[in-house]
Design a protein around this motif. Structure first.
Motif, PDB file in Angstrom:
ATOM      1  N   ASN A 186      44.958  -1.879 -42.650  1.00 45.37           N
ATOM      2  CA  ASN A 186      45.904  -1.209 -41.754  1.00 45.37           C
ATOM      3  C   ASN A 186      47.119  -0.658 -42.503  1.00 45.37           C
ATOM      4  OD1 ASN A 186      44.309  -1.727 -39.511  1.00 45.37           O
ATOM      5  ND2 ASN A 186      45.317  -3.677 -39.072  1.00 45.37           N
ATOM      6  N   LYS A 187      47.308  -1.126 -43.743  1.00 52.16           N
ATOM      7  CA  LYS A 187      48.406  -0.607 -44.578  1.00 52.16           C
ATOM      8  C   LYS A 187      47.916   0.496 -45.509  1.00 52.16           C
ATOM      9  CE  LYS A 187      50.913  -4.994 -44.427  1.00 52.16           C
ATOM     10  NZ  LYS A 187      51.431  -6.169 -45.183  1.00 52.16           N
ATOM     11  N   ASN A 188      46.658   0.907 -45.290  1.00 58.03           N
ATOM     12  CA  ASN A 188      46.063   2.041 -46.005  1.00 58.03           C
ATOM     13  C   ASN A 188      46.013   1.851 -47.525  1.00 58.03           C
ATOM     14  OD1 ASN A 188      45.649   3.656 -43.622  1.00 58.03           O
ATOM     15  ND2 ASN A 188      47.866   4.030 -43.604  1.00 58.03           N
ATOM     16  N   VAL A 189      45.602   0.659 -47.953  1.00 54.35           N
ATOM     17  CA  VAL A 189      45.456   0.451 -49.393  1.00 54.35           C
ATOM     18  C   VAL A 189      44.271   1.258 -49.902  1.00 54.35           C
ATOM     19  CG1 VAL A 189      46.514  -1.835 -49.335  1.00 54.35           C
ATOM     20  CG2 VAL A 189      44.027  -1.627 -49.069  1.00 54.35           C
ATOM     21  N   LYS A 190      44.355   1.698 -51.158  1.00 56.56           N
ATOM     22  CA  LYS A 190      43.326   2.551 -51.755  1.00 56.56           C
ATOM     23  C   LYS A 190      42.439   1.793 -52.743  1.00 56.56           C
ATOM     24  CE  LYS A 190      45.020   6.005 -49.480  1.00 56.56           C
ATOM     25  NZ  LYS A 190      44.321   6.469 -48.258  1.00 56.56           N
ATOM     26  N   SER A 191      42.854   0.612 -53.136  1.00 52.16           N
ATOM     27  CA  SER A 191      42.076  -0.212 -54.073  1.00 52.16           C
ATOM     28  C   SER A 191      42.513  -1.665 -53.896  1.00 52.16           C
ATOM     29  CB  SER A 191      42.280   0.241 -55.514  1.00 52.16           C
ATOM     30  OG  SER A 191      43.658   0.193 -55.858  1.00 52.16           O
ATOM     31  N   ILE A 192      41.743  -2.591 -54.490  1.00 47.92           N
ATOM     32  CA  ILE A 192      42.026  -4.023 -54.300  1.00 47.92           C
ATOM     33  C   ILE A 192      41.948  -4.769 -55.629  1.00 47.92           C
ATOM     34  CG2 ILE A 192      41.310  -6.163 -53.161  1.00 47.92           C
ATOM     35  CD1 ILE A 192      40.014  -4.540 -50.999  1.00 47.92           C
ATOM     36  N   ILE A 193      42.880  -5.687 -55.822  1.00 49.66           N
ATOM     37  CA  ILE A 193      42.805  -6.671 -56.911  1.00 49.66           C
ATOM     38  C   ILE A 193      42.499  -8.017 -56.259  1.00 49.66           C
ATOM     39  CG2 ILE A 193      44.059  -7.897 -58.719  1.00 49.66           C
ATOM     40  CD1 ILE A 193      45.832  -5.388 -59.003  1.00 49.66           C
ATOM     41  N   ILE A 194      41.409  -8.648 -56.682  1.00 52.90           N
ATOM     42  CA  ILE A 194      41.072  -9.995 -56.212  1.00 52.90           C
ATOM     43  C   ILE A 194      41.340 -10.963 -57.358  1.00 52.90           C
ATOM     44  CG2 ILE A 194      39.268 -11.536 -55.350  1.00 52.90           C
ATOM     45  CD1 ILE A 194      37.911  -9.117 -54.121  1.00 52.90           C
ATOM     46  N   ASP A 195      42.308 -11.844 -57.164  1.00 51.00           N
ATOM     47  CA  ASP A 195      42.752 -12.752 -58.217  1.00 51.00           C
ATOM     48  C   ASP A 195      42.081 -14.115 -58.057  1.00 51.00           C
ATOM     49  OD1 ASP A 195      44.068 -14.162 -60.175  1.00 51.00           O
ATOM     50  OD2 ASP A 195      46.073 -13.432 -59.638  1.00 51.00           O
ATOM     51  N   LEU A 196      41.161 -14.433 -58.978  1.00 51.90           N
ATOM     52  CA  LEU A 196      40.442 -15.713 -58.965  1.00 51.90           C
ATOM     53  C   LEU A 196      40.871 -16.613 -60.120  1.00 51.90           C
ATOM     54  CD1 LEU A 196      36.833 -14.429 -58.142  1.00 51.90           C
ATOM     55  CD2 LEU A 196      38.506 -15.402 -56.560  1.00 51.90           C
ATOM     56  N   ARG A 197      41.968 -16.282 -60.754  1.00 56.16           N
ATOM     57  CA  ARG A 197      42.447 -17.099 -61.871  1.00 56.16           C
ATOM     58  C   ARG A 197      42.869 -18.487 -61.375  1.00 56.16           C
ATOM     59  NH1 ARG A 197      46.877 -13.079 -64.352  1.00 56.16           N
ATOM     60  NH2 ARG A 197      47.337 -13.003 -62.111  1.00 56.16           N
ATOM     61  N   ASN A 198      42.467 -19.504 -62.112  1.00 59.90           N
ATOM     62  CA  ASN A 198      42.756 -20.907 -61.786  1.00 59.90           C
ATOM     63  C   ASN A 198      42.101 -21.376 -60.484  1.00 59.90           C
ATOM     64  OD1 ASN A 198      44.256 -21.078 -64.087  1.00 59.90           O
ATOM     65  ND2 ASN A 198      46.166 -21.671 -63.104  1.00 59.90           N
ATOM     66  N   ASN A 199      41.121 -20.626 -59.971  1.00 56.53           N
ATOM     67  CA  ASN A 199      40.383 -21.061 -58.789  1.00 56.53           C
ATOM     68  C   ASN A 199      39.176 -21.867 -59.250  1.00 56.53           C
ATOM     69  OD1 ASN A 199      38.542 -21.232 -56.576  1.00 56.53           O
ATOM     70  ND2 ASN A 199      39.522 -19.474 -55.608  1.00 56.53           N
ATOM     71  N   GLY A 200      39.217 -23.168 -58.992  1.00 62.32           N
ATOM     72  CA  GLY A 200      38.174 -24.070 -59.470  1.00 62.32           C
ATOM     73  C   GLY A 200      36.930 -24.133 -58.612  1.00 62.32           C
ATOM     74  N   GLY A 201      36.887 -23.347 -57.513  1.00 64.24           N
ATOM     75  CA  GLY A 201      35.667 -23.301 -56.707  1.00 64.24           C
ATOM     76  C   GLY A 201      35.828 -23.942 -55.344  1.00 64.24           C
ATOM     77  N   GLY A 202      34.735 -24.496 -54.834  1.00 64.73           N
ATOM     78  CA  GLY A 202      34.738 -25.080 -53.500  1.00 64.73           C
ATOM     79  C   GLY A 202      33.398 -24.859 -52.822  1.00 64.73           C
TER      80      GLY A 202
END
Length: 388
Positions: free
Chosen positions: A233-249
């Motif tokens: 809804n904020k009309n973003v044109k690209s995405i960064i998905i940050d998975l740093r230090n994510n140990g899972g689940g």
């Protein structure tokens, strides 16, 4: 005379109980083996029973201290499973099982910190404090070596015990000792109810959506889907998905998120069990996020995070992975609930990327390798300095 008779009956009963519990565990595990394996298991079971009977006899007759049979049984089972030599498999007591399930839904009482076992050094390492948690407030940092809780020393192999020690009654004070850069630092940290926020997001430079996923607990997918609608809804044109230090689940949470960014009927994950049975997880929905995506990973990106990164990357030509090589946890654990409320967590499957690549002990290699600025961590670096 009656008292001595009672003691004799009691000792015999506890010996039978100890043997029965060990026998139950072995039999439960043996259920998953072929018929020929049963014969070996039962022979081993008989030898174990005899050994425990002998130990119990010496303990009853010679040991001068008090005997806590329940604690001995739990320790025996923990040691038996630990003998597998697998850092991910463990026996979980009924009390620990309750705590484990609370963590899975992202809510529990404690100081709010993710800790891991460094198997090479047998040390407990702080992966990161949870945002706005008591641990973060007092200054616990990623990389701190946790050595003591309430005056009791813990090694990496005692991760579960250390974790339980941090999660006592709300309002109590945890005395925590860590080593940082060779210096011993002590903290008094109030235990509070911790609610994990799985997703953090913002818009960068006017039209770049940034989504940080801290863990894949229950409800992460729903939070991600809601966050994506807000960014759209904020009309973003690209995405960064940050998975740093994510140990899972939870693996399903990661797969459901991947499903948003992959065409329908594409392979997301391949898993193989001990008998060679292969299961292929495929996307079930039409692709709803079709933008340029960059995924950030580092050496602490593990398990479900690696599953998500690989599922998106190998199904999209316009996806780039940036950072450093990921952790390399390519095995999945299954929890078997036992009759008394306890559980047996076993490594039961190895997983592979959609292209059939192995992740376990190898990790994911980024398309663009970028080391974080020297001397900085993700929790001390300013956004303007974050070169990754």
């Amino acid at each position: 005379m009656k008292q001595n008779k009672f003691k004799t009956i009691y000792k015999a009963f506890m010996l039978i109980l100890l043997t029965a519990v060990i026998t139950f565990l072995i039999t439960s595990i043996a259920m998953y083996n072929k018929y020929n394996d049963y014969k070996v298991a039962y022979i081993q079971q008989d030898e174990i029973s005899k050994t425990f009977q002998l130990f119990r006899k010496y303990i009853s007759e010679k040991y001068i201290g008090e005997i806590n049979d329940e604690a001995m049984i739990e320790s025996a089972i923990k040691g038996y499973v630990k003998g597998l030599g697998d850092q991910y498999s463990e026996y979980i007591t009924s009390d620990e099982m309750e705590e484990y399930m609370q963590e899975t839904i992202g809510k529990y009482v404690g100081i709010g910190v993710y800790i891991v076992n460094n198997v090479e050094t047998d040390q407990i390492i702080v992966l990161m404090p949870i945002k706005d948690s008591p641990a973060e407030e007092v200054g616990i940092l990623p990389g701190d070596i946790l050595t003591k809780v309430d005056g009791i020393e813990y090694k990496g192999s005692q991760l579960s015990q250390a974790s339980a020690a941090l999660k006592k009654e709300e309002g109590t004070i945890a005395q925590v000792e860590v080593i940082r850069n060779g210096n011993v630092i002590n903290f008094n940290i109030e235990r509070r109810s911790i609610k994990v926020n799985h997703i953090e997001s913002k818009v960068i430079e006017g039209n770049i959506g940034y989504i940080e996923i801290s863990t894949f607990d229950e409800g992460t997918y729903e939070e991600f889907a809601k966050t994506w609608e807000e960014l759209k809804n904020k009309n973003v044109k690209s995405i960064i998905i940050d998975l740093r230090n994510n140990g899972g689940g939870i693996v399903k949470e990661a797969l459901d998120i991947a499903d948003l960014m992959v065409e329908k009927d594409k392979t997301l994950l391949i898993t193989k069990s001990k008998d060679g049975t292969e299961e292929i997880n495929k996307s079930e929905k039409d692709k709803s996020i079709d933008l340029p995506i960059v995924i950030l990973i580092n050496e602490n990106t593990a398990s479900s995070s690696e599953i998500l990164a690989a599922a998106i990357k190998e199904n999209n030509e316009n996806i780039k992975i940036v950072g450093t090589n990921s952790y390399g946890k390519g095995v999945i654990q299954t929890i078997f609930s036992l009759y008394d409320g306890s559980g047996l967590k076993l490594t039961t499957n190895e997983y592979y990327t959609p292209n059939g690549n192995t992740i376990n002990k190898i990790g994911i290699k980024p398309d663009v390798e970028v080391q974080l600025t020297d001397g900085k961590t993700l929790y001390t670096i300013e956004e303007s300095e974050d070169n990754q």
